[in-house]
Scaffold this motif. Sequence first.
Motif, mmCIF file in Angstrom:
data_model
loop_
_atom_site.group_PDB
_atom_site.id
_atom_site.type_symbol
_atom_site.label_atom_id
_atom_site.label_comp_id
_atom_site.label_asym_id
_atom_site.label_seq_id
_atom_site.Cartn_x
_atom_site.Cartn_y
_atom_site.Cartn_z
ATOM 1 N N PRO A 118 -3.118 13.434 -14.089
ATOM 2 C CA PRO A 118 -4.076 14.547 -12.595
ATOM 3 C C PRO A 118 -4.409 15.559 -13.696
ATOM 4 O O PRO A 118 -3.663 16.275 -14.786
ATOM 5 N N ALA A 119 -5.334 16.049 -13.393
ATOM 6 C CA ALA A 119 -6.339 16.604 -14.477
ATOM 7 C C ALA A 119 -6.298 18.673 -13.487
ATOM 8 O O ALA A 119 -6.142 18.929 -14.092
ATOM 9 N N LEU A 120 -5.262 18.373 -12.105
ATOM 10 C CA LEU A 120 -4.619 18.700 -12.230
ATOM 11 C C LEU A 120 -4.245 19.168 -10.437
ATOM 12 O O LEU A 120 -3.729 18.217 -10.441
ATOM 13 N N SER A 121 -2.857 20.104 -10.476
ATOM 14 C CA SER A 121 -1.941 20.294 -9.649
ATOM 15 C C SER A 121 -1.803 21.674 -8.583
ATOM 16 O O SER A 121 -1.245 22.527 -9.172
ATOM 17 N N ASP A 122 -2.467 21.722 -7.766
ATOM 18 C CA ASP A 122 -2.337 23.262 -6.877
ATOM 19 C C ASP A 122 -3.666 24.278 -7.284
ATOM 20 O O ASP A 122 -4.087 23.903 -8.848
ATOM 21 N N ASN A 131 -1.866 22.703 -13.625
ATOM 22 C CA ASN A 131 -1.550 22.068 -14.118
ATOM 23 C C ASN A 131 -0.765 21.298 -13.875
ATOM 24 O O ASN A 131 0.062 21.599 -13.325
ATOM 25 N N TYR A 132 -0.719 19.975 -14.308
ATOM 26 C CA TYR A 132 -0.256 18.539 -13.546
ATOM 27 C C TYR A 132 1.668 18.963 -13.830
ATOM 28 O O TYR A 132 1.629 19.226 -15.149
ATOM 29 N N PRO A 133 2.454 19.063 -13.081
ATOM 30 C CA PRO A 133 3.796 19.706 -13.654
ATOM 31 C C PRO A 133 4.305 18.950 -13.837
ATOM 32 O O PRO A 133 6.284 18.718 -14.154
ATOM 33 N N ALA A 152 -3.142 10.907 -9.038
ATOM 34 C CA ALA A 152 -3.781 12.294 -8.747
ATOM 35 C C ALA A 152 -3.562 12.579 -7.082
ATOM 36 O O ALA A 152 -3.220 11.523 -6.438
ATOM 37 N N GLN A 153 -4.047 13.719 -6.687
ATOM 38 C CA GLN A 153 -3.940 14.492 -5.395
ATOM 39 C C GLN A 153 -4.740 15.537 -5.367
ATOM 40 O O GLN A 153 -5.397 15.979 -5.775
ATOM 41 N N SER A 154 -5.772 15.089 -4.218
ATOM 42 C CA SER A 154 -6.287 16.633 -3.191
ATOM 43 C C SER A 154 -6.100 17.376 -3.365
ATOM 44 O O SER A 154 -4.655 17.626 -2.531
ATOM 45 N N TYR A 155 -6.376 19.037 -3.599
ATOM 46 C CA TYR A 155 -5.527 20.108 -3.166
ATOM 47 C C TYR A 155 -6.521 20.942 -2.811
ATOM 48 O O TYR A 155 -8.259 20.725 -3.604
ATOM 49 N N ALA A 156 -7.080 22.297 -1.802
ATOM 50 C CA ALA A 156 -7.736 22.814 -1.107
ATOM 51 C C ALA A 156 -7.378 24.005 -1.376
ATOM 52 O O ALA A 156 -6.613 23.874 -1.310
ATOM 53 N N ALA A 157 -8.176 24.875 -1.166
ATOM 54 C CA ALA A 157 -8.008 26.038 -0.682
ATOM 55 C C ALA A 157 -9.380 26.841 -0.701
ATOM 56 O O ALA A 157 -10.148 26.927 -0.620
ATOM 57 N N VAL A 158 -9.510 28.068 -0.127
ATOM 58 C CA VAL A 158 -10.157 29.121 1.238
ATOM 59 C C VAL A 158 -10.942 30.104 -0.395
ATOM 60 O O VAL A 158 -10.339 30.567 -0.718
#
Length: 407
Positions: free
Chosen positions: A322-326, A339-341, A241-247
């Motif tokens: 992971p539950a998400l990616s991006d 989704n995780y690619p 897993a890895q964290s991602y963020a947007a505003v």
Amino acid sequence: MGTFKPNVWLCLVATLGSSACHGSGSPPAGAVAVDSSGVIVVTNSAELMASVPRWTVAVEHRVELGSDASPETALSRVVDVLPRPRGEVVVATRQPPHGLGFTADGSVAATRGGEGEGPGEFSGMSSIAALPGDSIAVWDPEALRLSVFAADGRFARDVDLKAAVLPVDRAWSVLRRTPSGALAVFTVASFGAGRDVPLYRLSAESPVMDASGAVTGSLGPFPGVEMFNTEWGFGSAFFGAQSYAAVAGEDLVVGDGALPELRWYALDGTLERVARWPSGGRELTPAVLDSVKERVVAGAPEAHRAALRAQLKELPVPERRPALSDVLVSDVGEIWVGNYPGALAAKSMARFLERRWLVFSADGSLVAKATTPEGFQPYAVMGARVWGVFKDDLDVETVRAYAITRP
């Protein structure tokens, strides 16, 4: 702005070679909002997941920049794409590290920066952001420096953030900007103390700055890249897993990848909202793991394959994908969650296949699904187009925009 991938897997390769605005309206049917001690928790049901409309991303792209489309400008290692309201598209690349401003006809109107250590030059590049007055901010995660350029590409000023952001040998970082002009350097930790367990995630603070670049606080800490540690090497974990963020508005929306949820943080660090959704089918079977590992072995020199196969057999991996990616936020506040690619694409060892996206409203309610084409990595959603970088079968990169149809 989207994906960034710390290249920590190279540690393993090197070892073998030598022996990463919320609204106030009511949620739709199927999404339940609960106020829990001041935090709004929106739970999207499986029924809602099944019933939301599917937005169509056109099979044929509408815009293409670079390669045959712009033969005078070859693109290599694109890391960000920023479409501007007046038609310019700013493209950030890492090789060389600079920002190119394309006009609507595909010609280059402005070049921002270049490789070097002087003012307006870069050691690396991970992200760009629009500032008031058509200025562009560029983040160099290797020099830990924020550079600002005028609309015509002229260098204006830079801000040294070495005292506030972890260095590139310990973390990767990207720039995010709110409508009011505040800036956050979202920081994803990788290397550092704590490697005494097979799988681990370090955490890092993300500094917040005002429009002038002065640090006013920090957000987090947020969990970083999921790493493996073995007696023969270490690096980013397969299916880690890895964290991602947007505003979104004045909030930073963060997904840590481990759980199917997003979290909205105000710039003072207050958790304001959580959105959750069901996420099944993430279990990792032996067959899936064996298939991925054999693809890695097949790409190694023949002399190293037996040793690599034995090492990969002992490689620690998570129990789930992971539950998400991006995480992307459109110009109208829609939040796109990818989704995780797949393990190889996540490590830049394979092209992206078709990717599925969940689209949430600004309040965390699921409103649609979408699928982006094979070979395409989105970085921005603006108007009726999704922008990103496309890689063909020969890894030639172009910037493309695909039309979105919202029924």
